[in-house]
Motif scaffolding. Structure first.
Motif, PDB file in Angstrom:
ATOM      1  N   LEU A 145       0.804  -1.216   0.000  1.00  0.00           N
ATOM      2  CA  LEU A 145       0.000   0.000   0.000  1.00  0.00           C
ATOM      3  C   LEU A 145       0.840   1.271   0.000  1.00  0.00           C
ATOM      4  N   ARG A 146       2.115   1.146   0.319  1.00  0.00           N
ATOM      5  CA  ARG A 146       2.960   2.336   0.432  1.00  0.00           C
ATOM      6  C   ARG A 146       3.114   2.999  -0.937  1.00  0.00           C
ATOM      7  N   GLN A 147       2.959   4.307  -0.938  1.00  0.00           N
ATOM      8  CA  GLN A 147       3.124   5.069  -2.172  1.00  0.00           C
ATOM      9  C   GLN A 147       4.580   5.012  -2.618  1.00  0.00           C
ATOM     10  N   PRO A 148       4.827   4.894  -3.916  1.00  0.00           N
ATOM     11  CA  PRO A 148       6.218   4.880  -4.380  1.00  0.00           C
ATOM     12  C   PRO A 148       6.923   6.180  -4.038  1.00  0.00           C
ATOM     13  N   SER A 149       8.119   6.050  -3.505  1.00  0.00           N
ATOM     14  CA  SER A 149       8.868   7.230  -3.093  1.00  0.00           C
ATOM     15  C   SER A 149       9.378   7.979  -4.316  1.00  0.00           C
ATOM     16  N   PRO A 150       9.240   9.299  -4.306  1.00  0.00           N
ATOM     17  CA  PRO A 150       9.782  10.075  -5.430  1.00  0.00           C
ATOM     18  C   PRO A 150      11.301   9.994  -5.423  1.00  0.00           C
ATOM     19  N   PRO A 151      11.927  10.183  -6.560  1.00  0.00           N
ATOM     20  CA  PRO A 151      13.390  10.120  -6.607  1.00  0.00           C
ATOM     21  C   PRO A 151      14.005  11.148  -5.670  1.00  0.00           C
ATOM     22  N   PRO A 152      15.049  10.766  -4.947  1.00  0.00           N
ATOM     23  CA  PRO A 152      15.665  11.708  -4.000  1.00  0.00           C
ATOM     24  C   PRO A 152      16.263  12.917  -4.710  1.00  0.00           C
ATOM     25  N   ARG A 153      16.112  14.046  -4.091  1.00  0.00           N
ATOM     26  CA  ARG A 153      16.635  15.299  -4.656  1.00  0.00           C
ATOM     27  C   ARG A 153      17.582  15.906  -3.639  1.00  0.00           C
ATOM     28  N   ARG A 154      18.740  16.274  -4.110  1.00  0.00           N
ATOM     29  CA  ARG A 154      19.768  16.780  -3.207  1.00  0.00           C
ATOM     30  C   ARG A 154      19.653  18.268  -2.964  1.00  0.00           C
TER      31      ARG A 154
ATOM     32  N   PHE B 107      10.283  21.867  -4.775  1.00  0.00           N
ATOM     33  CA  PHE B 107       9.352  21.659  -5.876  1.00  0.00           C
ATOM     34  C   PHE B 107       9.003  20.176  -6.070  1.00  0.00           C
ATOM     35  N   GLY B 108       9.801  19.279  -5.483  1.00  0.00           N
ATOM     36  CA  GLY B 108       9.523  17.849  -5.620  1.00  0.00           C
ATOM     37  C   GLY B 108       8.271  17.401  -4.891  1.00  0.00           C
ATOM     38  N   VAL B 109       7.730  18.250  -4.012  1.00  0.00           N
ATOM     39  CA  VAL B 109       6.503  17.886  -3.302  1.00  0.00           C
ATOM     40  C   VAL B 109       5.342  17.702  -4.264  1.00  0.00           C
ATOM     41  N   ALA B 110       5.443  18.278  -5.465  1.00  0.00           N
ATOM     42  CA  ALA B 110       4.379  18.129  -6.460  1.00  0.00           C
ATOM     43  C   ALA B 110       4.233  16.687  -6.920  1.00  0.00           C
ATOM     44  N   ALA B 111       5.260  15.865  -6.718  1.00  0.00           N
ATOM     45  CA  ALA B 111       5.199  14.465  -7.125  1.00  0.00           C
ATOM     46  C   ALA B 111       4.778  13.549  -5.983  1.00  0.00           C
ATOM     47  N   ASP B 112       4.392  14.114  -4.832  1.00  0.00           N
ATOM     48  CA  ASP B 112       4.011  13.318  -3.667  1.00  0.00           C
ATOM     49  C   ASP B 112       2.490  13.213  -3.604  1.00  0.00           C
ATOM     50  N   PRO B 113       1.899  12.039  -3.902  1.00  0.00           N
ATOM     51  CA  PRO B 113       0.431  11.919  -3.854  1.00  0.00           C
ATOM     52  C   PRO B 113      -0.126  12.166  -2.463  1.00  0.00           C
ATOM     53  N   ARG B 114       0.675  11.860  -1.408  1.00  0.00           N
ATOM     54  CA  ARG B 114       0.186  12.027  -0.044  1.00  0.00           C
ATOM     55  C   ARG B 114      -0.060  13.489   0.292  1.00  0.00           C
ATOM     56  N   ALA B 115       0.687  14.404  -0.334  1.00  0.00           N
ATOM     57  CA  ALA B 115       0.478  15.827  -0.089  1.00  0.00           C
ATOM     58  C   ALA B 115      -0.887  16.267  -0.614  1.00  0.00           C
ATOM     59  N   TYR B 116      -1.277  15.776  -1.789  1.00  0.00           N
ATOM     60  CA  TYR B 116      -2.583  16.126  -2.337  1.00  0.00           C
ATOM     61  C   TYR B 116      -3.709  15.521  -1.493  1.00  0.00           C
ATOM     62  N   ALA B 117      -3.505  14.281  -1.017  1.00  0.00           N
ATOM     63  CA  ALA B 117      -4.515  13.658  -0.169  1.00  0.00           C
ATOM     64  C   ALA B 117      -4.676  14.431   1.140  1.00  0.00           C
ATOM     65  N   ALA B 118      -3.556  14.891   1.701  1.00  0.00           N
ATOM     66  CA  ALA B 118      -3.634  15.679   2.933  1.00  0.00           C
ATOM     67  C   ALA B 118      -4.330  17.015   2.698  1.00  0.00           C
TER      68      ALA B 118
ATOM     69  N   VAL C 104       5.201  29.908  -6.763  1.00  0.00           N
ATOM     70  CA  VAL C 104       5.858  29.275  -5.619  1.00  0.00           C
ATOM     71  C   VAL C 104       4.840  28.859  -4.554  1.00  0.00           C
ATOM     72  N   LEU C 105       3.799  29.664  -4.382  1.00  0.00           N
ATOM     73  CA  LEU C 105       2.861  29.431  -3.278  1.00  0.00           C
ATOM     74  C   LEU C 105       2.186  28.066  -3.316  1.00  0.00           C
ATOM     75  N   PRO C 106       1.759  27.516  -4.465  1.00  0.00           N
ATOM     76  CA  PRO C 106       1.137  26.182  -4.444  1.00  0.00           C
ATOM     77  C   PRO C 106       2.031  25.103  -3.864  1.00  0.00           C
ATOM     78  N   PHE C 107       3.331  25.184  -4.130  1.00  0.00           N
ATOM     79  CA  PHE C 107       4.253  24.191  -3.566  1.00  0.00           C
ATOM     80  C   PHE C 107       4.368  24.364  -2.051  1.00  0.00           C
ATOM     81  N   ALA C 108       4.346  25.623  -1.605  1.00  0.00           N
ATOM     82  CA  ALA C 108       4.365  25.859  -0.161  1.00  0.00           C
ATOM     83  C   ALA C 108       3.097  25.318   0.494  1.00  0.00           C
TER      84      ALA C 108
END
Length: 301
Positions: free
Chosen positions: A81-90, A97-108, A271-275
């Protein structure tokens, strides 16, 4: 570990074998085990409880074996059930900006929008139910009403747990807390009233109103500002060319920011949507921890 001779001993050994596991998993395992043991006991009315348990130890499994199966199965289910982790960003920008690829953020974020409706319902149900239970306690059917109300509170705790688990990713119980059926009905009713989780669930339901207002306000304001800041510069340009009628005026003078501010407004709007997504993800973790603390029986209880 000695062979249990009663269902209560079996459940206590199962709880001990699951020590350190997720409290939600322990609650589910205890409920399933008791339900199975009671069913086996009912199907063998001519045998003693110790004889039935000795038979079950070979089919259903000893407490430590059942505990190991539940832990292994939980790991498999959670991995599936775990969502696939987005590729790590250094870089910091990549993580932002990588939060846009996190489905859990949209669900929250959706949970934040939904929390106002659920908060109003939970608060109204809790306050109305408690008030009526206290007010009707002097009547003969007042106790029955209170028992019914607290039963609905437990059901709502399971419903909220499913919402939290699906949207926020926090493991929550899928079964109600098990009850010792060897106790009399009066003792079981008394245990329901003295169970700390009954009152902590009511506290959670009351807290959901102010939390829901805060979550909903933050989500709506963040989304509205994002859309307004992005669309504003384009609307202002269209108004400058006379393609649309627009502008905000006070005493005949426009109070719209000058054109030189449009790039800054557009940048903030991007920028604000990512925040907002980062905020939603943080709120989801906080709300999940709160729900786990107030709605789930601890492993020691």
């Amino acid at each position: 570990m000695s062979t249990p001779r009663t269902i209560r001993e079996y459940l206590e050994q199962l709880r001990a074998a699951l020590g350190g596991a997720d409290p939600a998993l322990i609650q589910d395992a205890l409920y399933d085990a008791e339900d199975h043991l009671r069913s086996e006991l009912a199907e063998n009315p001519g045998r003693s409880e110790a004889e039935v348990l000795a038979k079950i130890a070979n089919s259903y499994g000893a407490p430590e074996e059942v505990a190991a199966i539940y832990v292994d199965k939980e790991q498999v289910v959670q991995q599936a059930l775990r969502q696939p982790s987005p590729p790590p960003r250094r870089s910091a920008l990549g993580r932002f900006f990588g939060v846009a690829a996190d489905p859990r953020a949209y669900a929250a974020l959706f949970y934040m929008l939904l929390s106002l409706a659920t908060g109003i319902f939970y608060f109204t149900w809790a306050v109305t139910g408690l008030s009526l239970s206290l007010g009707l306690s002097i009547l003969i059917f007042g106790i029955a009403f209170a028992v019914l109300f607290f039963g609905t509170v437990r059901v709502l705790a399971l419903v909220e747990g499913r919402i939290v688990e699906v949207m926020l990713g926090e493991r929550m119980p899928r079964r109600p807390p098990y009850t010792d059926r060897e106790l009399s009905w009066r003792a079981r009713i008394g245990a329901m009233f003295t169970d700390p989780r009954t009152w902590s669930t009511l506290l959670y339901m009351v807290l959901m109103l102010p939390l829901g207002i805060v979550y909903f306000t933050l989500a709506v304001v963040g989304i509205s500002l994002s859309v307004g800041l992005v669309a504003g510069p384009f609307a202002l340009l269209l108004a400058q060319f006379g393609l649309i009628e627009g502008g905000i005026y006070l005493d005949g003078r426009s109070i719209v920011p000058p054109i030189v501010m449009m790039p800054l407004a557009l940048l903030l709007g991007i920028v604000l949507p990512f925040a907002v997504l980062h905020l939603a993800r943080g709120v989801g973790r906080l709300q999940g921890a709160l729900a786990k603390h107030l709605l789930v029986k601890s492993s020691a209880s």
